[in-house]
Design a protein around this motif. Structure first.
Motif, PDB file in Angstrom:
ATOM      1  N   GLY A 505      32.582  30.896  16.539  1.00 43.77           N
ATOM      2  CA  GLY A 505      33.895  31.333  16.995  1.00 43.77           C
ATOM      3  C   GLY A 505      33.991  32.808  17.288  1.00 43.77           C
ATOM      4  N   SER A 506      32.895  33.560  17.124  1.00 37.31           N
ATOM      5  CA  SER A 506      32.965  35.010  17.309  1.00 37.31           C
ATOM      6  C   SER A 506      33.036  35.407  18.779  1.00 37.31           C
ATOM      7  CB  SER A 506      31.755  35.692  16.644  1.00 37.31           C
ATOM      8  OG  SER A 506      30.549  35.269  17.231  1.00 37.31           O
ATOM      9  N   LEU A 507      32.809  34.461  19.690  1.00 30.62           N
ATOM     10  CA  LEU A 507      32.931  34.750  21.125  1.00 30.62           C
ATOM     11  C   LEU A 507      34.098  33.984  21.749  1.00 30.62           C
ATOM     12  CD1 LEU A 507      29.184  34.803  22.330  1.00 30.62           C
ATOM     13  CD2 LEU A 507      30.679  36.739  21.855  1.00 30.62           C
ATOM     14  N   ALA A 508      35.071  33.623  20.922  1.00 32.74           N
ATOM     15  CA  ALA A 508      36.194  32.799  21.405  1.00 32.74           C
ATOM     16  C   ALA A 508      36.963  33.493  22.528  1.00 32.74           C
ATOM     17  CB  ALA A 508      37.131  32.464  20.251  1.00 32.74           C
ATOM     18  N   GLU A 509      37.075  34.804  22.464  1.00 28.97           N
ATOM     19  CA  GLU A 509      37.826  35.517  23.498  1.00 28.97           C
ATOM     20  C   GLU A 509      37.117  35.437  24.848  1.00 28.97           C
ATOM     21  OE1 GLU A 509      39.544  40.019  24.316  1.00 28.97           O
ATOM     22  OE2 GLU A 509      39.120  39.387  22.264  1.00 28.97           O
TER      23      GLU A 509
END
Length: 915
Positions: A505-509
């Protein structure tokens, strides 16, 4: 004389100092200036002759880098000694010097090591016992003028011994340069005194020096890209380059007081085998650097694509099946860079053991520490270490277990353990089929923590390529193009890292859709293995997707994957380029495109996995390859295909979709019913299907503002697309598209997508997505003003496009280095309404303009254009009909179109006629 000079063969053929000294002794001049000029000319001739001899030898033996570097250093030594004697004996003789008028000449930096590239700077130091006297200053000034007149770049300092010590203690750069200093000529007793004081008063703070040099190295790596696998590396400053080897030597010289790298073996820092690797890497890197200087005719250390091909030829690399000479040369280059990285780890480990205070280590991040033992391994200050040197030999599966434990417990691996792993990596060969070993490897690959870091450690130790030999074949392998920024192994490991970050989820943006669907993917193991294998067959000749699928079918069962997982991995590897090719080269508003793609994918699970694989593959190519426009295209394709796969091969009623878009637009515009109905009557159904909601609103407001104007132009930056939307509302006429395309390029823009519409009132409504040459939105006020003026002039025939386009520079100058065979593919099955034409060609200025003009000459109507660029390769796709709106099916006419497009792609067209 430095040891490397002593081993140079036939030194007098490079320069005969005695003969030249005799010639200098009989020179005459009216005054000191004239005499210096005559002496300088004689020395310049000797330098030219010496360089010619070195270059001749290097051409005969193009891999002897260290010998060539030493030869240039030897030549410089002899020239400086001749110049010194000439200056102090003939120009400024001093028969009764005072104690203060003693002076010595030292070589510093790389020249101090006795290594010089053809166009290296000459780093000199003039040392005096105390403050410089007038005679000393005369000698120094005269020598420097002579050296400059000889065309040399000289870095120099003139200091007393006290000043030298003070500067070296306060400035690590000066200390480093003086660490390598050696005597060239002059007062030997003075040199000995300076060397003694440097050793006693400067050397000694090894810990501080090492820390500063490692910090300096890390900063340099960050500046150069922080990877030793960038495909245009800097041979001197880049990661894994000569400067890294020099840093090891500097630290070794300061810490262990060695004069040559070979002495590190006797100190126990390097093994004899490791020193041979050190010497081999240094020799190769010096050879490459010398070739770079000679080809460029100046100091040049960046190994650019055009240089790579020429150096590969000079060093006599040959083509092999599936791998060109330049790719073989660069693979060897990256293997040497990897060697430098391996030796750095070994070296730091030895320093750590010898000098680091307990609990602290050089150049390594602080991590969570634990005193526990782990499954037989020991922990040394928080790092996994071996209980004894034969630990891997006792059970080779431990070569994988150490990496699995490092991942599970967030630990580093002790560099001495890495050294042992590199030494013993070959032992894993006999255990590739061991279920324990495969389970451990799969645990690392599919780790929810940080698989990228651990896989990179495994690769650097050589265990990865040994355990998966197919991966070993792509280690350090580059692809000779401008699209891929990294070697295949580095690209693959980065892709796995990106996959783990999307899952966490660390690249969700950046990737909201991929993050949202990841939890719905049933077989994450299959996805991770597919990412590992998607490029595994690069460099074998043939289609790497097909060959890679065969590797997957063979390897997956060994790794412990089920039959269903193996089938999924093989399919993903086989079709890993399908989604990007469809999204970037096809018209997604044409429902046949969606049906064909969905038919190929055939499963919602495969669709989700293919999307994520496509994203990480593109992003891992290198900086700047991912942007908002690609995200939008892939999202559109995914959502359209998902609808088909979930609802069956039945398009949701076209009229319903159009009605829904029109209702949404009416709400956003807030116009009167009469005004809105007038707009709807103006625009054809195909327009409503093709354009997204925000473009529909933007176009509607432009049409309202335009009224009865013959031409309206609007440009609106779209940050989320990474591009600027340029809309043209104009009276339609033949050739409008190619003229607009030419004008946009003449204004400095690159078109990445185009949709062309004709209203029911005979007006053209064309939407272009435009970027600057660096892939950013075209949004500077000056740029937009230039764009508006160029389009206006082009459509009014006020400007000669031919002259403007000829004046535009090539956006990527080195694209000329690459041979891209142009190809034209014409497909009448890809769309129910249009003939689809795909053109592959080398990217060059105004390519889209030339291709569009060729289609204009062929009397076809362009309905949409899709532009994809892969480094030096451009792929432009056009959806066309004949002038009455039908597909083009005449074979004769299709051959004519193909010929014209090929001529346009290769540049065999008259630009003046095209304008």
């Amino acid at each position: 004389m430095p040891p490397r000079f002593a081993t140079l063969p036939n030194r007098r053929a490079i320069i005969d100092r005695r003969t030249i000294a005799d010639a200098l002794a009989v020179l005459e001049g009216a005054d000191a200036t004239a005499l210096r000029k005559a002496g300088t000319m004689l020395l310049a001739d000797a330098m030219a002759a010496g360089r010619a001899e070195i270059e001749r030898r290097f051409a005969e033996h193009p891999t002897r880098g260290l010998e060539t570097a030493a030869a240039y250093g030897f030549l410089m030594d002899q020239l400086l000694r001749l110049l010194w004697d000439f200056t102090v004996q003939r120009l400024y003789p001093n028969n009764n010097p005072t104690a203060a008028e003693r002076m010595t000449l030292i070589a510093a930096g790389g020249y101090g090591r006795g290594e010089m590239a053809p166009h290296s700077d000459v780093d000199l130091g003039f040392l005096t016992p105390w403050k410089r006297t007038g005679w000393c200053e005369q000698v120094i000034e005269s020598m420097l003028y002579a050296l400059w007149d000889m065309g040399l770049k000289v870095g120099h300092s003139s200091r007393s011994i006290d000043e030298m010590v003070k500067m070296a203690r306060s400035d690590v750069t000066v200390r480093t340069a003086l660490l390598e200093a050696r005597y060239v000529w002059g007062d030997t007793a003075l040199y000995d005194e300076a060397a003694r004081r440097f050793r006693v008063e400067v050397q000694g703070d090894t810990r501080g020096f090492v820390a500063e040099k490692l910090a300096e190295r890390d900063a340099r790596h960050r500046k150069m890209g922080d990877s030793r696998y960038v495909v245009e590396p800097n041979v001197k400053e880049g990661k894994g380059g000569l400067r890294d080897l020099h840093t090891l030597f500097w630290i070794g010289k300061d810490a262990y007081e060695v004069q040559r790298a070979a002495e590190l073996v006797g100190k126990g820092v390097l093994s004899a085998r490791e020193y041979r690797r050190f010497n081999r890497a240094e020799n190769f890197l010096w050879a490459v650097r010398c070739h770079l200087h000679l080809i460029a005719g100046r100091a040049e250390d960046r190994l650019t694509f055009d240089m790579q091909r020429e150096i590969a030829e000079r060093m006599r690399y040959a083509d092999r099946p599936g791998k060109s000479a330049v790719e073989r040369f660069m693979q060897f280059y990256f293997l040497q860079a990897k060697t430098v990285g391996d030796l750095t780890g070994v070296f730091l480990a030895q320093l750590d053991e010898t000098f680091a205070a307990r609990g602290r280590r050089f150049g390594l991040p602080t991590i969570r520490r634990s005193p526990r033992r782990l499954k037989g391994f020991v922990l040394d200050r928080g790092r996994l270490a071996l209980p004894h040197d034969d630990y891997f030999r006792d059970d080779p599966v431990r070569l994988l277990e150490i990496f699995a434990l490092a991942d599970q417990h967030g630990l580093e691996i002790h560099p001495l353990a890495m050294r042992a792993a590199a030494r013993d990596a070959k032992l894993i060969d006999e255990h590739r089929d061991d279920p324990r070993a495969n389970a451990l490897f799969l645990d690392v690959l599919t780790s929810p923590r940080d698989p990228e870091t651990v896989l990179r450690w495994m690769n650097e130790a050589g265990v990865f390529g040994r355990f998966v030999p197919d991966f070993g074949r792509v280690v350090a392998q580059m692809q000779f193009d401008m699209y891929h920024h990294y070697t295949v192994d580095e690209h693959t490991i980065r892709a796995v890292g990106l996959l783990a970050r999307i899952e966490s989820g660390s690249l969700a943006e950046d990737h909201p859709l991929a993050t949202a669907i990841f939890g719905h993917i049933v077989s994450r193991r299959a996805l991770y293995v597919a990412v590992l294998l998607h490029d595994i067959a690069k460099g074998r000749g043939g289609d790497h997707s097909v060959l890679g699928a065969e590797v997957a079918e063979r390897l997956c069962p060994r790794l412990g994957l089920s039959g269903a997982e193996t089938e999924t991995v093989a399919w993903l590897v086989r079709w890993h380029l399908l989604m990007s090719a469809t999204a970037f080269k096809r018209d997604l508003s044409d429902f046949k495109t969606i049906l064909d793609f969905s038919g190929h994918v055939a499963s919602p699970q495969r669709l989700m996995m293919l999307l994520v694989l496509t994203i990480v593959d593109i992003r891992a190519v290198g900086p700047g390859t991912w942007n908002g426009w690609k995200r939008q295209l892939l999202t559109n394709l995914f959502e359209s295909a998902e609808e088909v796969l979930r609802l069956g091969h039945k398009q949701k009623g076209r009229s319903e979709r159009i009605a829904a878009k029109q209702a949404a637009l009416a709400e956003r515009l807030g116009w009167s019913q009469e005004a809105y109905d007038r707009l709807v009557r103006t625009l054809p159904d195909a327009y409503w299907v093709a354009e997204p909601a925000d473009v529909l609103e933007h176009n509607a407001r432009l049409i309202a503002r335009a009224g009865d104007a013959a031409l309206s132009i609007d440009a609106q930056p779209h940050a989320e697309r990474g591009a600027t939307l340029v809309t043209i509302h104009a009276s339609d006429h033949p050739g409008l598209f190619y003229r607009v395309a030419g004008a946009i390029h003449a204004a400095g823009g690159n078109i990445i997508d185009a949709r062309i519409h004709t209203t029911r009132t005979g007006m053209a409504l064309d939407n272009f997505l435009v970027q600057d040459p660096l892939g950013r939105p075209f949004d500077e006020p000056g740029q937009l003003q230039r764009l508006h003026g160029a389009i206006t002039d082009a459509l009014a025939n006020r400007a000669k496009l031919s002259e403007k386009l000829k004046a535009k520079p090539l956006p990527r100058l080195r694209a000329e280095t690459f041979a891209v065979q142009p190809a034209v593919l014409i497909d009448n099955k890809a769309s129910n309404r249009f003939t689809v034409i795909e053109v592959n060609a080398r990217d060059r200025p105004a390519l889209l303009f030339h291709l569009a003009h060729a289609l204009f000459q062929s009397k076809v109507t362009i309905h949409s254009a899709h532009v994809a660029t892969y480094g030096e390769r451009a792929v432009d796709t056009f959806y066309v009909t004949d002038l009455i709106g039908d597909k083009i099916d005449s074979s004769g006419r299709l051959k004519t179109i193909e010929r014209r497009l090929l001529d346009a792609a290769t540049g065999d067209v008259d630009l003046a006629r095209a304008a």
